[in-house]
Design a protein around this motif. Structure first.
Motif, PDB file in Angstrom:
ATOM      1  N   ALA A  12      16.774 -29.720 -11.980  1.00  0.00           N
ATOM      2  CA  ALA A  12      15.724 -28.975 -11.945  1.00  0.00           C
ATOM      3  C   ALA A  12      14.672 -29.226 -13.065  1.00  0.00           C
ATOM      4  O   ALA A  12      13.292 -29.074 -12.804  1.00  0.00           O
ATOM      5  N   PHE A  13      15.085 -29.510 -14.443  1.00  0.00           N
ATOM      6  CA  PHE A  13      14.297 -30.116 -15.208  1.00  0.00           C
ATOM      7  C   PHE A  13      13.555 -31.352 -15.030  1.00  0.00           C
ATOM      8  O   PHE A  13      12.140 -31.592 -15.358  1.00  0.00           O
ATOM      9  N   ARG A  14      14.183 -32.328 -14.509  1.00  0.00           N
ATOM     10  CA  ARG A  14      13.718 -33.437 -14.078  1.00  0.00           C
ATOM     11  C   ARG A  14      12.601 -33.476 -12.757  1.00  0.00           C
ATOM     12  O   ARG A  14      11.741 -34.107 -12.878  1.00  0.00           O
ATOM     13  N   ARG A  15      13.151 -32.835 -11.874  1.00  0.00           N
ATOM     14  CA  ARG A  15      12.579 -32.670 -10.502  1.00  0.00           C
ATOM     15  C   ARG A  15      11.545 -31.268 -10.575  1.00  0.00           C
ATOM     16  O   ARG A  15      11.554 -30.595  -9.431  1.00  0.00           O
ATOM     17  N   ARG A  16      10.899 -30.879 -11.705  1.00  0.00           N
ATOM     18  CA  ARG A  16      10.217 -29.727 -11.609  1.00  0.00           C
ATOM     19  C   ARG A  16       9.106 -29.466 -10.717  1.00  0.00           C
ATOM     20  O   ARG A  16       8.813 -28.487 -10.411  1.00  0.00           O
ATOM     21  N   HIS A  17       8.393 -30.616 -10.430  1.00  0.00           N
ATOM     22  CA  HIS A  17       7.225 -30.450  -9.509  1.00  0.00           C
ATOM     23  C   HIS A  17       7.870 -30.132  -8.185  1.00  0.00           C
ATOM     24  O   HIS A  17       7.419 -29.083  -7.432  1.00  0.00           O
ATOM     25  N   PHE A  18       9.069 -30.482  -7.744  1.00  0.00           N
ATOM     26  CA  PHE A  18       9.643 -30.334  -6.286  1.00  0.00           C
ATOM     27  C   PHE A  18      10.027 -28.809  -6.321  1.00  0.00           C
ATOM     28  O   PHE A  18      10.081 -28.118  -5.402  1.00  0.00           O
ATOM     29  N   VAL A  19      11.053 -28.446  -7.617  1.00  0.00           N
ATOM     30  CA  VAL A  19      11.468 -27.254  -7.459  1.00  0.00           C
ATOM     31  C   VAL A  19      10.172 -26.079  -7.597  1.00  0.00           C
ATOM     32  O   VAL A  19      10.283 -25.127  -6.828  1.00  0.00           O
ATOM     33  N   ALA A  20       9.152 -26.429  -8.334  1.00  0.00           N
ATOM     34  CA  ALA A  20       8.086 -25.443  -8.474  1.00  0.00           C
ATOM     35  C   ALA A  20       7.401 -25.362  -6.985  1.00  0.00           C
ATOM     36  O   ALA A  20       7.045 -24.185  -6.628  1.00  0.00           O
ATOM     37  N   LEU A  21       7.164 -26.360  -6.405  1.00  0.00           N
ATOM     38  CA  LEU A  21       6.775 -26.459  -5.084  1.00  0.00           C
ATOM     39  C   LEU A  21       7.287 -25.588  -3.970  1.00  0.00           C
ATOM     40  O   LEU A  21       7.055 -24.873  -3.237  1.00  0.00           O
TER      41      LEU A  21
END
Length: 750
Positions: A12-21
């Motif tokens: 989640a930290f690395r793929r934060r854009h995807f998680v936030a989206l």
């Protein structure tokens, strides 16, 4: 589990854009669904298996025109001083108003003229007109409510005092500004705890997103699932509290990992792997407690529990995924533990500073000093805590249960004014007449049987009047209205309901007719009894399941047992406080209690469910840190101190936040919401600051190593969920060992 959550946190930290989206999309989807969903058609309140419900079902089948479960309004008229409602001018105005009530809406089934229905007080000062609707109060359109209000406003212009009671004007409860104050207090506590505006803002932001998704989803599904307004209020109350708390624990652990020198991605992963494991199990206990409300078999309560449980699940998922994603966005703006932001502290380091001074500061915090005191004096702390909670629980011995009626409304409302006018003019029993339904099918002479039933009821104690029986066209069902001498929520009225039902056996043998008592008052009595009967099975189910869950978490038998017993102490003390304030009136004016009376019948079982889940939150967060220290080689007493050094400040902040959120609902105009808010706030205070902060370390200190005892056969049978993160530590040690061995190798010449 810790390893899986560690990987999830890093991802989640690395793929934060995807998680936030994903979370923004879910929030948008829920919001659009709520905005476009049709208004809830109804919120039917049914209690399967009770006599009151059986009578309603019989009337719906045989006398549908009676609209037994339809909305009702009682329009009360009082003549000016020195006049009577029977005076020509007043009488003409009242008759004109009744005619306007009949024609004001297509949903009106009937509006009784008080002069024909003989609902005029003996002194002639007061009269009331009963208005029945074809639909329930939740199905009633705004146009019908507006027509009712407009008609009564016009009647007031003639000089008459006109007030309206009943459920036709039932509206959404208002929480007022205190709810906002609760959130503001939570924000201040977060800023003080973290010393950083960014770190403090993350739990608030994620909690609001979670509540937004949960409440919007409830609104979108309200029509399809027949969800009432209280459902979303409960989901908001619990969702805000646990959402802030779960995020608080993970952000706090993240800052601690940064203080230990880890890079930000690894710190996020370890925070989710350790504190996140505690969040998962704490959330599971809350979900078990809320879903367990289904055993009561009251559909409304079941729906409230499932909806609130869904909001808790969302809060857990947000804490595990969105929090590490937002920490990735925040970057260096979230400081390590002990390091304040420039705005609040100029970047000074305290506990995180290297060297002996920093280590000493970390050990000498208030939590550490308190834990050492408790470890030295465990028996004294235990006795004082138990005696104090026992004293607070004493009022429970005089607990009276019931459901609030218009007499519990604020004195400023028209419903309360109408209630008081009827009580003064006719007697308190007129505010809650009993509807007696006679099943005459199979009787030789239906009219004679109905007459015999009327005669029998008239001879019972606490009966003020009995109306002539109304028999349907088929001659197989009669409705008899019985007016008690006492108020609807009084114990005398409850006894009368039981007396009528007891007399039903004799009536059945004499006439062949079956007698059932229904109506709002009888329904409330049946609800109270059903809840009382379900309390022990519910308590056994919820505590039993959570006990098994905590055995898995703590790998101990005595720690979960202590947790359950401590919970019972705190919930009894909280119920005692509720009785003292809302039933006895102690400090009632401070909490806006205008009318004392019985405690809401669902309060005990509701508090058992919700408070147990929340109590286990603090148990899991505090004791898992002790367990972690013990597993890593510390002595039992030292592990208690270590657990408090790392967890006391955060648990205290979480409890204050939860109390503030719940206390915000005390300002509600709805007595039920006010009582729930107060009860949950005081329960969190007792459980967090007395049970978990005092009794738990005292008991653990007395037990020593025995606290962590687990039979070998059970140890082998239980799954290893690794809440304390031992797997992460082992993996890290292997990595370090591997790096050291690589460094020791000498290059080979080829």
């Amino acid at each position: 589990m810790a390893t899986f959550l560690y990987k999830l946190g890093r991802l989640a930290f690395r793929r934060r854009h995807f998680v936030a989206l994903i979370w923004v999309a879910l929030l948008t989807l829920a919001g659009v669904g709520a905005a476009s969903a049709p208004t809830a058609a109804s919120s039917s309140f049914s209690i399967p298996g009770t006599e009151a419900q059986k009578a309603f079902d019989l009337l719906e089948e045989r006398v549908p025109e009676a609209s037994a479960d339809g909305a009702s309004a009682r329009v009360v008229f009082k003549a000016p001083d020195g006049e009577k409602v029977t005076d020509p001018a007043n009488k003409a105005e009242i008759q004109k108003t009744v005619a306007a009530l009949k024609s004001g809406s297509d949903e009106v089934a009937r509006a009784d003229n008080p002069f024909q229905a003989k609902t005029v007080s003996k002194d002639g000062s007061t009269a009331y007109a009963s208005v029945s609707y074809k639909v329930t109060s939740m199905e009633l359109t705004d146009e019908s409510r507006d027509a009712l209000e407009k008609t009564t406003d016009q009647a007031r212009e003639s000089g008459l005092t006109v007030e309206v009671g009943g459920d036709a004007l039932q509206a959404m409860p208002e929480t007022g500004a205190t709810e906002i104050i609760g959130i503001a207090v939570a924000a201040v506590v977060l800023v003080i705890t973290f010393g950083s505006l960014i770190a403090a803002g993350l739990p608030l932001l994620t909690a609001l997103i979670g509540v937004g998704i949960g409440v919007s989803s409830i609104t979108a599904l309200a029509s399809a699932l027949d969800l009432g307004t209280t459902t979303s209020t409960l989901a908001m109350m619990i969702g805000l509290a646990v959402g802030i708390d779960y995020a608080l624990f993970i952000v706090s652990r993240y800052r601690g990992e940064l203080a230990d020198g880890r890079d930000r991605e690894d710190a996020a992963g370890r925070a989710v792997g350790t504190a996140g494991s505690a969040v998962v199990f704490a959330g599971l206990t809350v979900v078990i407690a809320l879903v367990g409300l289904a055993v009561v078999n009251i559909p409304m309560l079941t729906k409230m529990g499932f909806a609130a449980a869904g909001t808790v699940v969302i809060a857990v998922l947000i804490a595990l995924t969105l929090i590490p994603a937002l920490l990735g966005y925040a970057g260096k703006k979230v400081k390590p533990t002990g390091e304040k932001s420039k705005v609040l502290g100029g970047g000074r380091k305290k506990a995180a500073a290297a060297g002996a001074a920093g280590e000493k500061a970390a050990k000498d915090n208030l939590g550490t000093r308190w834990a050492r005191f408790v470890v030295r004096r465990p028996l004294a702390v235990l006795l004082i805590g138990v005696i104090g909670l026992g004293a607070a629980a004493l009022p429970v011995s005089s607990l009276e249960l019931g459901l609030p009626d218009d007499g519990a409304q604020p004195t400023s409302t028209t419903q309360r004014k109408a209630y008081d006018l009827v009580s003064d003019g006719f007697g308190p029993g007129f505010n809650g007449p009993l509807m007696t339904v006679a099943d005459l099918e199979g009787t030789d002479d239906p009219k004679a049987a109905a007459g015999e039933i009327t005669k029998t009821i008239s001879g019972l104690d606490d009966v003020l009047s009995v109306a002539p029986p109304m028999i349907n066209k088929a001659g197989d069902t009669a409705i008899i209205s019985v007016v008690p001498s006492s108020k609807p929520s009084g114990i005398e009225t409850e006894n009368l309901v039981h007396s009528i039902r007891d007399a039903g056996g004799e009536i059945k043998s004499d006439t062949g007719a079956s007698v059932m008592v229904t109506g709002t008052t009888a329904m409330n009595i049946d609800v109270s009894e059903k809840l009382n009967d379900a309390l022990l099975p519910y308590l056994a189910l919820v505590v039993g399941l959570a006990f098994l869950l905590l055995i898995v978490v703590f790998r101990s038998v005595l720690v979960p047992l202590k947790a359950a017993l401590g919970f019972l102490l705190s919930v009894l003390a909280a119920l005692g406080a509720v009785v003292a304030v809302f039933q006895w009136g102690w400090l009632g004016s401070l909490f806006g209690v205008e009318q004392t009376g019985p405690i809401m019948s669902m309060m005990p079982i509701f508090m058992v469910g919700v408070v147990f889940g929340l109590a286990m939150d603090y148990e899991v967060f505090l004791v898992t840190r002790m367990r972690e220290a013990y597993v890593h080689g510390e002595r039992p007493g030292q592990a208690i101190v270590t657990g408090f050094r790392h967890g006391a400040r955060v648990v205290s902040a979480a409890a204050v936040i939860m109390m503030a959120v719940f206390a915000g609902f005390i300002g509600s105009s709805e007595q039920m919401v006010k009582m729930i808010g107060f009860g949950l706030a005081i329960a969190v205070f007792f459980d967090a600051f007395i049970v978990r902060m005092a009794l738990v370390p005292a008991v653990l200190a007395l037990l020593g190593k025995k606290a962590w005892w687990l039979p070998r056969w059970l140890d082998r049978a239980l799954p290893n969920v690794d809440v304390e993160g031992e797997g992460l530590r082992t993996a890290a040690e292997k990595d370090v060992a591997g790096q050291d061995s690589d460094a020791d190798r000498e290059p080979v010449r080829v």
